[in-house]
Write a protein that holds these residues in place. Structure first.
Motif, PDB file in Angstrom:
ATOM      1  N   THR A   1       0.829  -1.200   0.000  1.00 36.91           N
ATOM      2  CA  THR A   1       0.000   0.000   0.000  1.00 36.91           C
ATOM      3  C   THR A   1       0.867   1.253   0.000  1.00 36.91           C
ATOM      4  OG1 THR A   1      -1.723  -1.175   1.215  1.00 36.91           O
ATOM      5  CG2 THR A   1      -1.844   1.219   1.192  1.00 36.91           C
ATOM      6  N   ALA A   2       1.892   1.269   0.837  1.00 36.76           N
ATOM      7  CA  ALA A   2       2.792   2.417   0.880  1.00 36.76           C
ATOM      8  C   ALA A   2       3.518   2.599  -0.441  1.00 36.76           C
ATOM      9  CB  ALA A   2       3.793   2.241   2.016  1.00 36.76           C
ATOM     10  N   ALA A   3       3.909   1.496  -1.065  1.00 34.88           N
ATOM     11  CA  ALA A   3       4.597   1.581  -2.347  1.00 34.88           C
ATOM     12  C   ALA A   3       3.705   2.228  -3.402  1.00 34.88           C
ATOM     13  CB  ALA A   3       5.021   0.182  -2.801  1.00 34.88           C
ATOM     14  N   ILE A   4       2.431   1.889  -3.388  1.00 39.67           N
ATOM     15  CA  ILE A   4       1.494   2.479  -4.348  1.00 39.67           C
ATOM     16  C   ILE A   4       1.345   3.969  -4.112  1.00 39.67           C
ATOM     17  CG2 ILE A   4      -0.931   2.513  -5.056  1.00 39.67           C
ATOM     18  CD1 ILE A   4      -0.995  -0.487  -4.613  1.00 39.67           C
ATOM     19  N   VAL A   5       1.279   4.381  -2.846  1.00 36.34           N
ATOM     20  CA  VAL A   5       1.140   5.805  -2.524  1.00 36.34           C
ATOM     21  C   VAL A   5       2.359   6.582  -3.005  1.00 36.34           C
ATOM     22  CG1 VAL A   5       1.017   7.472  -0.641  1.00 36.34           C
ATOM     23  CG2 VAL A   5      -0.386   5.410  -0.556  1.00 36.34           C
ATOM     24  N   VAL A   6       3.556   6.091  -2.684  1.00 39.07           N
ATOM     25  CA  VAL A   6       4.783   6.784  -3.066  1.00 39.07           C
ATOM     26  C   VAL A   6       4.900   6.883  -4.583  1.00 39.07           C
ATOM     27  CG1 VAL A   6       7.298   6.602  -3.099  1.00 39.07           C
ATOM     28  CG2 VAL A   6       6.053   6.218  -0.977  1.00 39.07           C
ATOM     29  N   ALA A   7       4.655   5.790  -5.271  1.00 40.58           N
ATOM     30  CA  ALA A   7       4.782   5.784  -6.725  1.00 40.58           C
ATOM     31  C   ALA A   7       3.765   6.709  -7.377  1.00 40.58           C
ATOM     32  CB  ALA A   7       4.623   4.359  -7.260  1.00 40.58           C
ATOM     33  N   THR A   8       2.544   6.738  -6.844  1.00 40.99           N
ATOM     34  CA  THR A   8       1.502   7.591  -7.421  1.00 40.99           C
ATOM     35  C   THR A   8       1.845   9.063  -7.257  1.00 40.99           C
ATOM     36  OG1 THR A   8      -0.186   5.919  -6.958  1.00 40.99           O
ATOM     37  CG2 THR A   8      -0.949   8.162  -7.375  1.00 40.99           C
ATOM     38  N   VAL A   9       2.263   9.453  -6.060  1.00 43.51           N
ATOM     39  CA  VAL A   9       2.613  10.851  -5.814  1.00 43.51           C
ATOM     40  C   VAL A   9       3.794  11.267  -6.685  1.00 43.51           C
ATOM     41  CG1 VAL A   9       3.501  12.464  -4.082  1.00 43.51           C
ATOM     42  CG2 VAL A   9       1.698  10.851  -3.470  1.00 43.51           C
ATOM     43  N   SER A  10       4.816  10.444  -6.732  1.00 43.78           N
ATOM     44  CA  SER A  10       6.022  10.782  -7.488  1.00 43.78           C
ATOM     45  C   SER A  10       5.735  10.856  -8.985  1.00 43.78           C
ATOM     46  CB  SER A  10       7.124   9.749  -7.219  1.00 43.78           C
ATOM     47  OG  SER A  10       7.418   9.666  -5.850  1.00 43.78           O
ATOM     48  N   ALA A  11       5.035   9.849  -9.505  1.00 46.71           N
ATOM     49  CA  ALA A  11       4.748   9.826 -10.937  1.00 46.71           C
ATOM     50  C   ALA A  11       3.881  11.002 -11.349  1.00 46.71           C
ATOM     51  CB  ALA A  11       4.064   8.511 -11.316  1.00 46.71           C
ATOM     52  N   SER A  12       2.917  11.369 -10.524  1.00 46.03           N
ATOM     53  CA  SER A  12       2.040  12.493 -10.852  1.00 46.03           C
ATOM     54  C   SER A  12       2.822  13.793 -10.949  1.00 46.03           C
ATOM     55  CB  SER A  12       0.942  12.626  -9.794  1.00 46.03           C
ATOM     56  OG  SER A  12       0.141  11.457  -9.751  1.00 46.03           O
ATOM     57  N   LEU A  13       3.735  14.020 -10.007  1.00 47.74           N
ATOM     58  CA  LEU A  13       4.532  15.238 -10.036  1.00 47.74           C
ATOM     59  C   LEU A  13       5.491  15.249 -11.221  1.00 47.74           C
ATOM     60  CD1 LEU A  13       5.292  15.769  -6.243  1.00 47.74           C
ATOM     61  CD2 LEU A  13       3.991  17.287  -7.736  1.00 47.74           C
ATOM     62  N   VAL A  14       6.065  14.093 -11.550  1.00 45.62           N
ATOM     63  CA  VAL A  14       6.991  14.027 -12.677  1.00 45.62           C
ATOM     64  C   VAL A  14       6.265  14.325 -13.982  1.00 45.62           C
ATOM     65  CG1 VAL A  14       8.387  12.449 -14.060  1.00 45.62           C
ATOM     66  CG2 VAL A  14       8.634  12.473 -11.581  1.00 45.62           C
ATOM     67  N   VAL A  15       5.087  13.751 -14.155  1.00 45.94           N
ATOM     68  CA  VAL A  15       4.312  14.006 -15.373  1.00 45.94           C
ATOM     69  C   VAL A  15       3.957  15.490 -15.469  1.00 45.94           C
ATOM     70  CG1 VAL A  15       2.122  13.565 -16.530  1.00 45.94           C
ATOM     71  CG2 VAL A  15       3.405  11.663 -15.549  1.00 45.94           C
ATOM     72  N   PHE A  16       3.583  16.088 -14.343  1.00 47.47           N
ATOM     73  CA  PHE A  16       3.251  17.515 -14.348  1.00 47.47           C
ATOM     74  C   PHE A  16       4.446  18.367 -14.758  1.00 47.47           C
ATOM     75  CE2 PHE A  16       3.427  21.500 -11.875  1.00 47.47           C
ATOM     76  CZ  PHE A  16       2.385  22.173 -12.476  1.00 47.47           C
ATOM     77  N   LEU A  17       5.615  18.086 -14.169  1.00 50.28           N
ATOM     78  CA  LEU A  17       6.807  18.850 -14.507  1.00 50.28           C
ATOM     79  C   LEU A  17       7.177  18.676 -15.979  1.00 50.28           C
ATOM     80  CD1 LEU A  17       9.063  18.266 -11.367  1.00 50.28           C
ATOM     81  CD2 LEU A  17       7.848  20.337 -12.012  1.00 50.28           C
ATOM     82  N   SER A  18       7.067  17.460 -16.486  1.00 49.78           N
ATOM     83  CA  SER A  18       7.383  17.215 -17.896  1.00 49.78           C
ATOM     84  C   SER A  18       6.425  17.978 -18.803  1.00 49.78           C
ATOM     85  CB  SER A  18       7.316  15.717 -18.195  1.00 49.78           C
ATOM     86  OG  SER A  18       8.253  14.999 -17.414  1.00 49.78           O
ATOM     87  N   ALA A  19       5.160  18.069 -18.397  1.00 48.57           N
ATOM     88  CA  ALA A  19       4.158  18.741 -19.219  1.00 48.57           C
ATOM     89  C   ALA A  19       4.432  20.230 -19.356  1.00 48.57           C
ATOM     90  CB  ALA A  19       2.763  18.518 -18.643  1.00 48.57           C
ATOM     91  N   ILE A  20       5.052  20.842 -18.338  1.00 52.98           N
ATOM     92  CA  ILE A  20       5.339  22.270 -18.408  1.00 52.98           C
ATOM     93  C   ILE A  20       6.782  22.538 -18.827  1.00 52.98           C
ATOM     94  CG2 ILE A  20       3.584  22.812 -16.688  1.00 52.98           C
ATOM     95  CD1 ILE A  20       5.772  23.155 -14.619  1.00 52.98           C
ATOM     96  N   GLY A  21       7.479  21.488 -19.259  1.00 53.72           N
ATOM     97  CA  GLY A  21       8.801  21.657 -19.829  1.00 53.72           C
ATOM     98  C   GLY A  21       9.930  21.798 -18.843  1.00 53.72           C
ATOM     99  N   ILE A  22       9.747  21.341 -17.612  1.00 54.25           N
ATOM    100  CA  ILE A  22      10.811  21.403 -16.605  1.00 54.25           C
ATOM    101  C   ILE A  22      11.521  20.056 -16.538  1.00 54.25           C
ATOM    102  CG2 ILE A  22      11.332  21.753 -14.163  1.00 54.25           C
ATOM    103  CD1 ILE A  22      10.423  24.264 -15.566  1.00 54.25           C
ATOM    104  N   PRO A  23      12.862  20.026 -16.615  1.00 52.77           N
ATOM    105  CA  PRO A  23      13.582  18.763 -16.427  1.00 52.77           C
ATOM    106  C   PRO A  23      13.211  18.149 -15.089  1.00 52.77           C
ATOM    107  CG  PRO A  23      15.071  20.466 -17.223  1.00 52.77           C
ATOM    108  CD  PRO A  23      13.781  21.150 -16.882  1.00 52.77           C
ATOM    109  N   ALA A  24      12.660  16.954 -15.117  1.00 53.77           N
ATOM    110  CA  ALA A  24      12.063  16.361 -13.918  1.00 53.77           C
ATOM    111  C   ALA A  24      13.104  15.638 -13.082  1.00 53.77           C
ATOM    112  CB  ALA A  24      10.944  15.401 -14.311  1.00 53.77           C
ATOM    113  N   SER A  25      13.311  16.101 -11.871  1.00 52.12           N
ATOM    114  CA  SER A  25      14.209  15.438 -10.929  1.00 52.12           C
ATOM    115  C   SER A  25      13.405  14.425 -10.113  1.00 52.12           C
ATOM    116  CB  SER A  25      14.882  16.464 -10.013  1.00 52.12           C
ATOM    117  OG  SER A  25      15.598  17.399 -10.755  1.00 52.12           O
TER     118      SER A  25
END
Length: 392
Positions: free
Chosen positions: A266-290
């Motif tokens: 369950t914790a793994a799903i939470v961490v992966a979901t939060v991280s992936a969502s932020l990475v996709v958002f940053l990529s969408a606005i053209g920021i190199p995603a860390s």
């Protein structure tokens, strides 16, 4: 005839790709490996495939623009300076991988290019400022979102998902026929399979996102200088990343999956979901995603939130219940905490792990320190080299 300098450049680019594979596999699949949802070789294979897909599709756009966005004069990217930039990226990432800490590839690459641009008075400070701002904001968002989930919503999510890893493998090979057919283990339930599939799919999404941005960190200087064509450069980088995922990435998988905090599925799903969502958002606005930093901080936030979450404690005195009292107990971050107090005459529940068992401050400090030191090494090294060495 291929020049010796180009061969050196290709080798250095491959070295960078090798370290990218080592540093980015942990944040993408560390939660899944830490939850025993997938093996390390399987994680490496999926990382390689989806990284290459991301690099071959969207990644070529990042390769084209990386050299022109940060540096106002693309002419500073000669073959020799490109080799120098890649050298500092590779060395800095290698230092992080040696210590078992996944360093941010984007931060390291941008730092190296920024050092080159600053040394030649060609750095676009507006672009650099925007990138750095999001590098600060995004991890803070990931930390607090994960902390709030871990502190206030994790028990409810855990009961809702109710995913507990059963003993043995998830699937077994049925060899009764001509060809072996994978079938679910008899002890595996549907909810467990759904949870495992979810966390693996999110890892694949993060691997794809990594390919879209991180392939440029390995090959953009060479492509920008005209030394390599786009397609051969992507193949070179993809193969090098694959080698890194199957070798040096094992240490970062352990760090991200088990050393910082214990991660049930369950914790793994939470961490992966939060991280992936932020990475996709940053990529969408053209920021190199860390996403290395975002995933690490998300794991820390969730571990901290779980270790300090408030719960309702009901005292049982002479068979009568007293009003609930809200307390915060780090030991109650474990998933198997009893919701009801033991009846009179029954034994007390077994010892619950303490907060220190779930959240390792020493490992956390090492991770945070190295993730700031590694890009700094690349930035300062690149600046001093391109500023004072006449060979560049």
């Amino acid at each position: 005839m291929v020049s010796v300098l180009l061969v050196i450049g290709a080798l250095v680019a491959a070295f960078v790709g090798f370290n990218i594979g080592g540093s980015t596999t942990g944040p993408a699949f560390g939660p899944a490996v830490g939850a025993n949802a997938i093996s390390k070789p399987a994680a490496a294979a999926l990382m390689t495939v989806f990284f290459f897909i991301g690099a071959w599709t969207i990644g070529r756009r990042v390769v084209t623009t990386l050299g022109s966005d940060l540096v106002s004069d693309p002419g500073v990217f000669t073959l020799s300076t490109s080799i120098g930039v890649l050298f500092f990226i590779g060395v800095a990432l290698f230092v992080g991988n040696v210590f078992g800490v996944p360093a941010s590839t984007s931060m390291t690459a941008v730092g190296s290019i920024a050092g080159l641009g600053f040394a030649n008075d060609a750095l676009d400070w507006a672009v650099m400022g925007g990138i750095v701002t999001w590098w600060i904001v995004a991890p803070v968002i990931g930390f607090w979102v994960s902390l709030v989930i871990g502190r206030y919503f994790y028990p409810r999510l855990n009961r809702l998902i109710a995913i507990e890893r059963s003993d043995g493998p998830l699937v077994e090979l049925d060899r009764s026929g001509v060809l072996p057919i994978p079938r679910a283990n008899a002890t595996t339930n549907r909810r467990e399979m759904a949870g495992v599939a979810t966390v693996i799919l999110i890892g694949c999404l993060m691997a794809f996102s990594s390919g879209t941005s991180n392939i440029a960190n390995a090959i953009a200087p060479l492509v920008g200088s005209g030394a390599l064509e786009m397609n051969p450069a992507i193949v070179l980088g993809g193969v090098a990343v694959g080698v890194g995922t199957f070798t040096i990435a094992r240490r970062t998988l352990e760090t991200m999956g088990s050393d910082i905090t214990e991660l049930p599925l369950t914790a793994a799903i939470v961490v992966a979901t939060v991280s992936a969502s932020l990475v996709v958002f940053l990529s969408a606005i053209g920021i190199p995603a860390s996403f290395v930093v975002i995933a690490t901080v998300s794991i820390i936030g969730l571990g901290w939130g779980r270790a300090t979450r408030p719960i309702a404690v009901t005292d049982v005195v002479r068979g009568e219940e007293t009003p609930d009292v809200d307390v915060s107990v780090g030991a109650l971050a474990a998933d198997d905490v009893d919701e009801e107090p033991p009846a009179i005459g029954e034994s007390e529940p077994e010892q619950i792990p303490s907060a220190a068992d779930l959240f390792d401050p020493a490992t956390t400090a090492r991770v945070v320190l190295m993730q700031n030191v590694v890009p700094l090494i690349a930035t300062i090294g690149a600046y001093l080299t391109f500023r004072f060495l006449p060979i560049f």
